[in-house]
Design a protein around this motif. Sequence first.
Motif, mmCIF file in Angstrom:
data_model
loop_
_atom_site.group_PDB
_atom_site.id
_atom_site.type_symbol
_atom_site.label_atom_id
_atom_site.label_comp_id
_atom_site.label_asym_id
_atom_site.label_seq_id
_atom_site.Cartn_x
_atom_site.Cartn_y
_atom_site.Cartn_z
ATOM 1 N N ALA A 126 -5.710 3.701 0.379
ATOM 2 C CA ALA A 126 -5.187 3.236 1.670
ATOM 3 C C ALA A 126 -4.939 4.412 2.606
ATOM 4 N N GLU A 129 0.820 -1.209 0.000
ATOM 5 C CA GLU A 129 0.000 0.000 0.000
ATOM 6 C C GLU A 129 0.856 1.262 0.000
ATOM 7 N N LEU A 160 -0.369 0.556 7.412
ATOM 8 C CA LEU A 160 -0.180 0.293 5.992
ATOM 9 C C LEU A 160 0.804 -0.841 5.755
ATOM 10 N N TYR A 183 2.129 6.097 -2.377
ATOM 11 C CA TYR A 183 1.090 5.370 -1.642
ATOM 12 C C TYR A 183 -0.119 5.115 -2.525
#
Length: 323
Positions: A155, A133, A182, A151
């Motif tokens: 998420a 993520e 994450l 990223y």
Amino acid sequence: MTSFEPSGPPAGPPSARAATAYDAVVLAGGGARRLGGADKPGVRVGGRALLDRVLAACADARTTVVVADPRPTARPVRWAREDPPGAGPVAALDAGLRRTTADDVLVLSADLPFLAAGTVRRLLAALRAGTAEGALLTDADGRDQPLVAAYRTAALRRELAPLGAAPGGLTGLPLRRLTAGLHLTRVPDPVASFDCDTWDDIATARARIREHDHVLDEWISAVKDELGIDLEVDIGVLLDLARDAAHGVARPAAPLTTFLVGYAAAQAEGGPEAVAEAARKAAALALRWAKEAEEAAAGGQDGSGGSGGPAAGRPGDAAPDAG
């Protein structure tokens, strides 16, 4: 949180854009306490503001949002501000993220003097290669750098929602509260992850870009930013041309010739290929010029390679008077 001028239109065919599109959020509104409250994004390294250096690295982002008070920048961006200003990096990231729409987002601080487009591509490739993520850089000591990272936008929004709903909201939260939930992958890069927190860091960065191995690339990048051009050319070709012109003609011929090559390429509305072709022609001319000079020095003042004087062997000359 107000947005201003948008980024320029995306480049490339729609299919390519869909596969590679990303947005960028640059956090540039910190207090720079370790710099005595100086305007850190505006501090110059290699003649360019730190913020502009970071913006150059993510120039192909579909939308770039800078979270800070608006200021002049080398390329158009959108602006946002956390509420209240100075509420910390998580609040700032949330403010910037609200202006993005891409599935992937690059998150950067504004004090990365050595960040380059190649590093951005590596981060995005690492993010897209698996199920992670987020993909972030690690520094020379192996520490995570969550503000040099790519990223999954969804998420980040998933993690921000409960944090924002808690008492006190996002104000003052450290980034580790956001990234703890994450699934992350890491990309070691001690150079690109170098950030400028102190004046010693600034001095180190300024010294490094003047080292022999870096100074030409840094200078060319700075000039292109200053002139507002985006043209990748073979530096070696131009240096060889300058050498040939200086050796074969005269030293001042080197800068004048390279200028004329650039002008010719611009007149032809060409890219790197036009520069290379103009440089090839000019280099060939310089070599011919040098060859003539060498022949003249070796064979006489007329440059013909012969041994006679100025009038020797001219067609139609009368025979000398023997009488």
